[in-house]
Design an enzyme around this catalytic site. Structure first.
Site, mmCIF file in Angstrom:
data_model
loop_
_atom_site.group_PDB
_atom_site.id
_atom_site.type_symbol
_atom_site.label_atom_id
_atom_site.label_comp_id
_atom_site.label_asym_id
_atom_site.label_seq_id
_atom_site.Cartn_x
_atom_site.Cartn_y
_atom_site.Cartn_z
ATOM 1 C CD GLU A 1 31.307 -7.807 13.643
ATOM 2 O OE1 GLU A 1 31.863 -6.733 13.956
ATOM 3 O OE2 GLU A 1 31.482 -8.373 12.549
ATOM 4 C CB SER A 14 18.254 -14.035 14.697
ATOM 5 O OG SER A 14 18.841 -14.202 15.972
ATOM 6 N N GLY A 15 15.842 -13.010 16.189
ATOM 7 C CA GLY A 15 15.094 -12.764 17.423
ATOM 8 C C GLY A 15 15.440 -13.708 18.550
ATOM 9 C CB ILE A 31 11.914 -20.457 5.257
ATOM 10 C CG1 ILE A 31 13.341 -20.157 4.815
ATOM 11 C CG2 ILE A 31 11.504 -21.845 4.794
ATOM 12 C CD1 ILE A 31 13.595 -20.315 3.343
ATOM 13 C CB CYS A 67 36.543 -14.384 11.737
ATOM 14 S SG CYS A 67 36.376 -12.674 11.183
ATOM 15 N NE ARG A 122 38.310 -8.486 8.019
ATOM 16 C CZ ARG A 122 38.533 -7.266 7.575
ATOM 17 N NH1 ARG A 122 39.413 -7.071 6.606
ATOM 18 N NH2 ARG A 122 37.902 -6.229 8.083
ATOM 19 C CG LEU A 123 31.771 -12.888 6.800
ATOM 20 C CD1 LEU A 123 31.729 -13.171 5.301
ATOM 21 C CD2 LEU A 123 30.608 -13.594 7.501
ATOM 22 C CG ASP A 130 35.278 -5.113 15.970
ATOM 23 O OD1 ASP A 130 36.078 -5.378 15.053
ATOM 24 O OD2 ASP A 130 34.222 -5.757 16.147
#
Length: 629
Positions: free
Chosen positions: A77, A363-364, A291, A2, A50-51, A100
């Site tokens: 999160e 992601s890494g 990609i 968010c 908010r997402l 949460d």
């Protein structure tokens, strides 16, 4: 994921205009397209975008506690919220929602500032305590989520996830921080201890700030740090098993979501590891995306397809031209401050692709910093061994003289490019590493600056902060200190800023399991020989993944996302390179010697030298000047 913003009056509880809060959040609408909220009370106002990821129906913010004594606006999160919730429930706390956010409110009520020790996640939040008339702001341990703040002339403090949220407030004074400009040219980004706008601060990673009515603005307080001074004991097999356990737990905790979830897959060690561990745990095909480039030297898509096939993922790939000039203005604007990592362009493209099918992508990022995965770590480790054999009094004159005599040969194969190594060995380890991670060195910057700008800087040197950080690091070795500095400067300032802004630009939540703080703490304790061995970084991680990932994935040279900026500035951007020296906001700033800027541009365009990185830095600085001031 968010966006948050707010206002807190330090001196007296003056009314807060909700319209001001909405101006600040409206500037960041991309961070939260699923809802927005505003809450005000005498002396305080909190805003939220908010997402929706977890508890889609019940997680609206700002959120009030049941007795309305505490109010929270939260970005991020909490991955262990279910465990913390169970602990709090056993203590008698009751919950109205299943997400949460309410857990943070209850944890604050139960443990106060100590709640931060219980939370495992990526977060930036502000919590207003009605009873004590104070505002508690905190940022996660590694700095995954950003938080900017500033004090206004009327004594109020404003804060926002992004700088553009603060810039939306009409009372914020806009003046550039000249030291931040030097930091930016030194490193290619503005590190967290600086901001491009004078007077604006970034809450450092692993810190909190407690604002109290009637008291002056305090300094941030550190609640967590990574310690490289301890060494784990155990056999290689035992430590390998422990590392794999931490990685599995980190991935599993980040797979909790009430919306479609997937992963970025480049075909490199880190993203392939994350995808392999996701596939091991998932009952459905993992959604992956990558990609590809239409230039073979830059393209990793074949490796990504191999990993996708090996783990039967639902894979989507798109080939794009690295000549993404058309989107430069839009992507650069997401950063507010000048940002010179050209991989922001392909990173934005892969976020766009991911958002077409998922709302959360793993992601890494983080393994290179934690486990010495960068080539510069391997080089620094080797240089430190040489430094340990010869005292500085001998090294300085001998290697300094050799470095001065050795020809500069950027065009030559790497083993023949010894000038930088010789000059590095003449310095202390901290000085050598600061130069190695830099983009434009101190001498080059001094040659670019105008006389008045050099005078205004008063001898300030961006590298000095990194050198001091390395010298004071909780570390046993030069490699420890280098990794520590990377985690404090490079990781939040470049890598995490890039991922946050590009993912949020398309309303995508990016999660970094390899930055789980327990994994980071364990990795920092590993002996150097388990991080770097045989000219390879991330040695123990690669050993742990052997058999799961093919050797040619584990041990192939690191590539990374690249944009062909050298070609751009000799082709479609040649006139833009010339404009930097005349007619640009940069030229009008008075900070630079415009004759020297013109020489840099013309030498590159004519092919006499490769000044692409410097020209890119200057161009991004020019764009930021136009946007912000």
């Amino acid at each position: 994921m968010c966006g948050i913003a707010g206002i807190f009056h330090l001196e007296t509880a003056k009314p807060v205009d909700p319209a001001r809060i909405r101006l600040m959040t409206d500037a960041m609408l991309h961070r939260g397209p699923d809802g927005n909220g505003c809450w005000t009370a005498p002396g305080v106002g909190l805003g939220h975008l908010r997402l929706s990821i977890i508890d889609l129906e019940g997680g609206a913010q700002p959120m009030l506690s049941a007795d309305e004594a505490d109010v929270l606006t939260f970005n991020g999160e909490i991955y262990n919220f279910q465990e913390v919730r169970a602990e709090l429930s056993a203590m008698g706390h009751q919950f109205r929602t299943s997400g949460d956010t309410e857990v943070i409110l209850a944890a604050w009520r139960q443990w106060g500032v100590g709640c931060l020790d219980r939370l495992n996640g990526m977060f930036a939040f502000a919590l207003f305590d009605h009873r004590q008339q104070r505002l508690f702001m905190a940022r996660d341990r590694l700095g995954v989520k950003p938080l900017h703040y500033a004090i206004l002339p009327d004594g109020s403090v404003i804060f926002a996830s992004e700088l553009k949220g603060l810039l939306a407030h009409p009372a914020l004074r806009r003046a550039p921080d000249l030291q931040a400009v030097d930091d930016y040219l030194a490193f290619g980004y503005v590190p967290d201890h600086r901001c491009f706008v004078g007077g604006v601060k970034k809450l450092p990673a692993g810190h909190y700030l407690m604002l109290e009515r009637g008291k002056p603005l305090p300094e941030p307080v550190r609640y967590w740090d990574v310690d490289f001074s301890r060494r784990a004991r155990g056999s290689v097999a035992d430590l390998q098993a422990e590392l794999l356990h931490h990685m599995r737990q980190a991935v599993a905790s980040r797979m909790v979501a009430d919306v479609p979830l997937g992963a970025f897959l480049s075909g490199g060690v880190d993203s392939s590891t994350v995808v392999a561990l996701m596939a091991e745990r998932s009952t459905q095909a993992v959604k992956t995306c990558s990609i590809g480039f239409d230039v073979a030297a830059l393209d990793e898509s074949d490796y990504a397809r191999r990993i996708a096939g090996r783990f039967a993922t639902d894979h989507r790939s798109r080939t794009v031209s690295p000549d993404d000039i058309a989107i430069i203005d839009y992507v650069a604007a997401q950063f507010d401050e000048p940002f010179a990592d050209a991989s922001m362009l392909p990173t934005f493209r892969v976020c766009q692709l991911a958002r077409e099918s998922v709302t959360v992508a793993l992601s890494g990022d983080g393994a290179d910093e934690a486990l010495a995965g960068y080539r510069r770590h391997v080089f620094h480790h080797g240089e430190e061994r040489v430094r340990s054999l010869l005292p500085q009094g001998l090294r300085g004159p001998v290697f300094g003289a050799l470095g001065a005599l050795y020809p500069k040969a950027d065009w030559a194969p790497r083993p023949l490019r010894a000038k930088s190594t010789l000059l590095s060995l003449a310095r202390t380890g901290a000085e050598g590493y600061a130069d190695a991670v830099g983009v434009t060195d101190y001498g080059a910057r001094q040659a670019l600056y105008s006389d008045s700008h050099r005078t205004a800087l008063g001898g300030y040197r961006g590298e000095d902060h990194m050198i001091a950080l390395m010298n004071a690091a909780p570390a046993r070795s030069g490699l420890d200190a280098a990794q520590y500095a990377d985690m404090k400067l490079w990781l939040p300032g470049d890598i995490l800023t890039k991922v946050d802004r590009t993912s949020m630009a398309v309303s995508l939540e990016a999660r970094e399991p390899l930055l789980d703080y327990r994994l980071i703490e364990f990795s920092a304790s590993l002996p150097e020989s388990l991080r770097v061995r045989g000219g390879q970084g991330k040695w123990l991680m690669k050993r742990a993944m052997r058999g799961t990932l093919p050797d040619d994935i584990l041990y192939r040279p690191k590539m990374g996302f690249v944009s062909p900026i050298a070609q751009w500035f000799r082709g479609p951007l040649a006139e833009q390179a010339r404009r930097i020296a005349s007619g640009s906001a940069l030229a009008r700033s008075g900070w630079f010697n415009t004759v020297r800027l013109s020489e840099v541009a013309e030498a590159h365009i004519a092919g006499r030298s490769d000044n692409a990185r410097l020209l890119w830095q200057l161009w991004m600085l020019d764009k930021a000047l136009e946007r912000v001031f």
